[in-house]
Design an enzyme around this catalytic site. Structure first.
Site, mmCIF file in Angstrom:
data_model
loop_
_atom_site.group_PDB
_atom_site.id
_atom_site.type_symbol
_atom_site.label_atom_id
_atom_site.label_comp_id
_atom_site.label_asym_id
_atom_site.label_seq_id
_atom_site.Cartn_x
_atom_site.Cartn_y
_atom_site.Cartn_z
ATOM 1 N N GLU A 182 -9.587 4.040 6.592
ATOM 2 C CA GLU A 182 -8.921 4.678 7.640
ATOM 3 C C GLU A 182 -9.504 5.423 8.676
ATOM 4 O OE1 GLU A 182 -6.267 3.190 8.231
ATOM 5 O OE2 GLU A 182 -5.400 2.554 5.950
ATOM 6 N N GLY A 201 3.734 2.494 10.656
ATOM 7 C CA GLY A 201 3.181 1.709 11.982
ATOM 8 C C GLY A 201 3.198 0.162 11.803
ATOM 9 N N ALA A 202 2.096 -0.075 10.893
ATOM 10 C CA ALA A 202 1.972 -1.650 10.323
ATOM 11 C C ALA A 202 1.298 -1.548 9.193
ATOM 12 C CB ALA A 202 1.273 -2.121 11.539
ATOM 13 N N MET A 203 0.902 -2.872 8.651
ATOM 14 C CA MET A 203 0.081 -2.957 7.333
ATOM 15 C C MET A 203 -0.748 -4.189 7.725
ATOM 16 S SD MET A 203 -0.654 -1.643 4.305
ATOM 17 C CE MET A 203 -1.904 -2.539 3.566
ATOM 18 N N GLU A 204 -2.064 -4.013 7.063
ATOM 19 C CA GLU A 204 -3.255 -4.913 7.353
ATOM 20 C C GLU A 204 -3.269 -6.023 6.029
ATOM 21 O OE1 GLU A 204 -3.713 -1.718 6.436
ATOM 22 O OE2 GLU A 204 -5.438 -1.370 5.213
ATOM 23 N N ASN A 205 -2.166 -6.297 5.435
ATOM 24 C CA ASN A 205 -2.221 -7.372 4.414
ATOM 25 C C ASN A 205 -3.257 -8.426 4.981
ATOM 26 O OD1 ASN A 205 0.130 -5.982 3.255
ATOM 27 N ND2 ASN A 205 1.191 -6.842 4.980
ATOM 28 N N HIS A 237 -5.997 -2.106 15.387
ATOM 29 C CA HIS A 237 -6.365 -1.474 14.230
ATOM 30 C C HIS A 237 -6.195 -2.330 12.815
ATOM 31 C CE1 HIS A 237 -6.383 2.477 11.627
ATOM 32 N NE2 HIS A 237 -5.712 1.759 11.015
ATOM 33 N N GLU A 238 -4.973 -2.723 12.845
ATOM 34 C CA GLU A 238 -4.847 -3.721 11.685
ATOM 35 C C GLU A 238 -5.897 -4.894 11.561
ATOM 36 O OE1 GLU A 238 -2.987 -2.132 9.690
ATOM 37 O OE2 GLU A 238 -2.034 -0.715 11.087
ATOM 38 N N GLU A 252 0.835 -1.239 -0.143
ATOM 39 C CA GLU A 252 -0.113 0.030 0.040
ATOM 40 C C GLU A 252 0.860 1.165 -0.006
ATOM 41 O OE1 GLU A 252 -2.851 0.501 3.268
ATOM 42 O OE2 GLU A 252 -3.786 2.040 2.202
HETATM 43 N N1 B3K Z 1 -2.918 0.811 5.603
HETATM 44 C C1 B3K Z 1 -1.434 1.282 6.196
HETATM 45 C C2 B3K Z 1 -0.935 2.556 5.939
HETATM 46 C C3 B3K Z 1 -0.229 2.318 4.679
HETATM 47 C C4 B3K Z 1 0.562 3.611 4.205
HETATM 48 C C5 B3K Z 1 0.994 3.568 2.869
HETATM 49 N N2 B3K Z 1 1.771 4.710 2.418
HETATM 50 C C6 B3K Z 1 -1.614 1.129 7.734
HETATM 51 C C7 B3K Z 1 -2.837 1.450 8.520
HETATM 52 O O1 B3K Z 1 -3.300 2.383 8.381
HETATM 53 O O2 B3K Z 1 -3.525 0.503 8.994
HETATM 54 ZN ZN ZN Z 2 -5.240 1.835 8.993
#
Ligand code: B3K
Ligand code: ZN
Length: 882
Positions: A327, A268-272, A304-305, A127
């Site tokens: 978001e 911080g983190a990513m919700e893959n 959050h994730e 993302e």
């Molecule tokens: N969705 C990601 C953020 C991605 C940022 C890309 N530049 C984390 C979050 O908001 O949960």
């Molecule tokens: Zn998010």
């Protein structure tokens, strides 16, 4: 315009792709410098697509090494490939399978977007537009496909192979030192949710049984040696999973949920889907390494994730303009979760402080944009406080306006109606319209109009008739590209506080809609008359901060003091104390500290004394009330011709007066917070530590013996929260013991990079001359690394955003330093560089001399020979007129 500037993308230009994607099979053969990726993708033309319409796929710095269509190699004139694009000129009518082979260099990927390496492990961040750095694809959120991923690597390099979805098969590749694993994700998803990880990682596992009785395998992967710091994250994950079931009826949907913690990560983190990748700062914790605040962040970000699984993954965004759809909503959900797990009033105050310190300045400066922007040059720069935090406030306003039951009904409808969709804000709001039966059109302006609305309030009390009248005028300041704004629906939670401190009833109200204790404002000006009010009320408006607005009401000082003592809404009690302090600080800044009326200072001190001593109030709440507005808060309030030195000196004078007046109470309350027994990160204990830290700082203000007390606090600490609080007091007060404490801290934690980040930050934020030189020296420290985003944030961002007087030095050296550092960093990691540059977001509010120096520094960035599109976008918008 610079030749390399990215072309703007506009919301109004949205068009679906000519081809949809049904399935994609990815095959990675991983090596550090030459990873081969085969993507076999089944495309299907949309109904409206004319036969022979070219297929145009996104790429970014890609090398194509093979291309075939329906199994046959494509002739050279049938396609065109550049690092940024692949065009197949005339694909066959009907569906077809394209097999694209690319070669990429994860080791050289310093942007940390796409496939990169972190401490030897392979991982991805896609993302917003990172997937196109892996293969040519429709890299946009409205193209959803079912992914199967095969990973192959040397066993010694990467014994662990992970991807989205459920594991399908794995094994050794005979006759080689390699092995493979196949993962399949049955849920269609956009490319930005793709992830894979491969490396030599340790695993901590657990299980969770969902509400329908399915067992889910939970795993957290970390670098070896960190296994014993995952307990809190795992516990937070299980609590999040349960909470989403009870609060929103959302159940997890795969057989496995994996979190991987890596040390090099841009955010911080990513919700893959099924494979969340985290900055290790938001996973790893034990009492010796993490503060209470770290624990709270871990809990909030894990939640959050995880919550994104429904708000983001199952229902995703049609395009990046809709980013707040996932978001803002997910921030709202994580805020509600944390409020439920901890103290709701304390959480609300913390959230509002964050909103005001990050989003309000953004909305008041050149980088202001609507919660749903209409144009962007670089989407990475729109992961902002406005999209996230103000976006969450809009969802909260819906809940305030509609009430709990209709809110839940509307959310249920959203999940039911849009599961599997790439949706828009209109889709979201339509669910509220349909489920709650409200007219949502005026409220929807909140998504389109930037700027913080202001409410100007006047009131009148008519003793003879028992009528109380409120006049409220709403306005919204001009923001870049938007001059005239329309009035919006604004829910104002309120109470009319009577002389005994209880809310008064009224018989009838005219002039506007009032639902329970919420005034629903709709007009530019409104006069609300309450009849049958038994006594002159003191209005308590915007309870719980029910709308993201500024409230201007010249309430008499005595009424504010009354609210600070008696308001039944704990948020507004806190707000009343803050407003009293802010009034003093703005006077003290503008006219000199001697100009602060001593009677009002005495009132503030008396309030703080009472609150510090009030054991009926939770310690975490008392800690918040006792904290004066920060330098940046005062700067925001003053808004023009800001002189950070004048603010700091007024603030110091007020803190000192409070500390003197309350010394005895503070001393006693400090002693009362001592905790017997082992450390626990729970909210009750954390609150006591927070209060003791605030009191320790006050006690150091005028007390000759402060050194001994602070040093004692430092030395007897059995946890990081207490130790760091004391270190901060010592260092920020220039104590004679500061250097010894810093050295001790370093020696204790020299092997832990995340803890040393705190050591960097404490020094970078020390509010006196020499801080800039210290930062420059620390950049050469062996523990510092310009290539690690956490280190850069801990030292350089902390200085630029957390050290008002030193970053804003009158000689401009802070600005020059930041500009030079941004240019250097931009060569490696544009996203982090652009984020760093946004520390200039309030430069226009500075006094003339500093404003000139800040502008000169920004111009130097603007005129640099090469700039990433990320930095180019921020600098151009920062300098734009109006
Ligand atoms: N969705 C990601 C953020 C991605 C940022 C890309 N530049 C984390 C979050 O908001 O949960
Ligand atoms: Zn998010």
């Amino acid at each position: 315009m610079r030749p390399d500037a990215a072309q703007p993308v506009r919301l109004e230009d949205y068009l679906p792709t000519a081809y949809a994607i049904e399935t994609v099979h990815l095959d990675f053969r991983l090596t550090a410098n030459a990873t081969r990726v085969i993507a076999r993708t089944c495309f299907a033309p949309r109904e409206s697509t004319a036969p022979g319409t070219p297929l145009v796929l996104d790429g970014d710095e890609l090398t194509l090494t093979g291309l075939s269509l329906n199994g046959a190699a494509l002739a050279g004139d049938a396609f065109e490939a550049t690092p940024g694009k692949l065009v197949v000129h005339a694909p066959p009518a009907g569906g077809f399978t394209l097999e694209v082979t690319t070669q990429i260099d994860p080791e050289a990927n310093t942007k940390l977007m796409g496939l990169f390496r972190s401490n030897g492990a392979y991982c991805t961040q896609c993302e917003a537009e990172g997937f196109r750095r892996i293969t040519y694809f429709h890299d946009r959120p409205d193209v959803l496909a079912v992914y199967t991923t095969r990973l192959e690597a040397r066993k010694s390099d990467a014994p662990v192979l992970l991807a989205n979805g459920n594991p399908v098969s794995s094994g050794d590749i005979d006759g080689t030192d390699r092995h493979f694993a196949v993962w399949h994700d049955p849920f269609p998803k956009p490319a930005y949710l793709f992830a894979m990880v491969a490396g030599d990682l340790a695993c901590v596992s657990d299980t969770f049984t969902t509400m329908s009785g399915r067992a889910v395998d939970l795993r957290i992967y970390v670098e070896h040696g960190n296994e014993d710091r995952c307990d809190y994250a795992m516990d937070a994950l299980k609590r999040s999973m349960r909470w989403d079931e009870t609060a929103f009826g959302r159940e997890y949907d795969l057989d496995i949920f994996v979190i991987v913690a890596v040390s090099d990560f841009n955010m911080g983190a990513m919700e893959n889907k099924g494979l969340n990748i985290f900055n290790d700062k938001y996973v790893l914790a034990n009492p010796q390494t993490a503060t209470d605040q770290d624990y709270a962040h871990i809990e909030g970000i894990i939640a959050h994730e995880y919550f994104h699984n429904w708000t983001g993954n199952r229902i995703t965004c049609r395009d990046w303009f809709q980013l707040c759809l996932k978001e803002g909503l997910t921030v709202f959900r994580d805020q509600e979760f944390s409020a439920d797990q901890r103290s709701a009033p304390v959480k609300r105050i913390a959230d509002v402080r964050l909103l005001k310190s990050h989003q309000f300045p953004e909305d008041a400066g050149p980088l202001a944009h609507p919660v749903r922007p209409k144009i962007y040059h670089q989407i990475n720069n729109f992961y902002t406080a406005t999209v996230y935090e103000k976006g969450a406030e809009l969802v909260r306003m819906l809940k305030t306006w509609l009430g709990e039951a209709d809110f839940r009904k509307s959310m249920d409808l959203y999940f039911e109606r849009h599961d599997g969709d790439a949706a828009t804000i209109e889709d979201f709001l339509a669910c509220f319209r349909d489920a709650a039966g409200i007219d949502i059109s005026q409220f929807s302006l909140w998504y389109d109009q930037a700027g913080t609305p202001a409410l100007k309030v006047g009131d009148r009390w008519d003793e003879a008739t028992g009528t109380y009248t409120l006049d409220i005028e709403q306005s919204c300041p001009p923001t870049p590209g938007q001059d005239a704004k329309l009035p919006m629906t604004i829910p104002i939670r309120f109470g009319l506080v009577g002389p005994n401190g209880h809310d008064l009833a009224w018989q009838s109200v005219s002039g506007g809609e009032v639902r329970g204790d919420v005034i629903v404002l709709t007009d530019k000006t409104q006069r609300l008359s309450f009849t049958g009010v038994g006594a002159r009320p003191v209005p308590s408006l915007l309870r719980g901060f029910s709308a993201p607005v500024t409230l201007n009401h010249d309430l008499p000082h005595a009424d504010r003091v009354f609210l600070a003592r008696h308001d039944g809404d704990t948020f507004n009690r806190w707000q009343a104390v803050q407003t009293i302090a802010m009034e003093l600080l703005t006077v003290g800044t503008r006219a000199g500290k001697a100009a602060m009326p001593s009677v009002d200072v005495a009132d503030l001190a008396a309030l703080m004394d009472e609150i510090a001593a009030d054991t009926g109030l939770e310690p975490a709440y008392r800690a918040l009330v006792l904290q004066l507005p920060g330098d940046a808060d005062v700067a925001r309030e003053i808004a023009t011709d800001v002189d950070p030195d004048a603010i700091a000196s007024a603030r110091k004078a007020l803190a000192s007066a409070v500390a003197r007046a309350c010394a005895a109470t503070f001393e006693r309350a400090y002693a009362e917070q001592a905790i017997d027994g082992p450390y626990s990160p729970d909210a009750a204990h954390a609150g006591r530590r927070a209060l003791s830290a605030v009191l320790l700082d006050y006690l150091a203000e005028n007390d000759a013996a402060h050194s001994a007390r602070s040093m004692n606090h430092y030395e007897t600490a059995d946890n990081m929260t207490d130790r760091l609080a004391a270190l901060k007091v010592l260092v920020h007060r220039g104590d004679s013991k500061a250097d010894a404490a810093l050295e001790d801290f370093f020696q204790r934690h020299s092997d832990n990079a995340l803890v040393l980040d705190k050591w960097f930050t404490v020094q970078a934020t020390a509010p006196f001359d020499g801080a800039l030189d210290r930062v420059k020296t620390l950049m050469r420290h062996p523990a510092f690394s310009f290539t690690n985003p956490n280190r850069v944030r801990a030292l350089i961002s902390a200085f630029a955003t957390g050290n008002q007087t030193q970053f804003n030095r009158a000689d401009g050296a802070g600005y020059d330093f930041l500009a030079a550092t941004v240019l250097e960093l931009d060569k490696r990691n544009p996203q982090v560089a652009a984020r760093l540059l946004s520390a200039f977001r309030s430069w226009r509010a500075l006094e003339l001399n500093r404003r000139g120096k800040a502008e000169a520094a920004l111009r130097r960035v603007e005129n640099a020979e090469t700039l990433s599109s990320d930095v180019q976008d921020i600098v151009a918008r920062s300098l734009q007129q109006g």
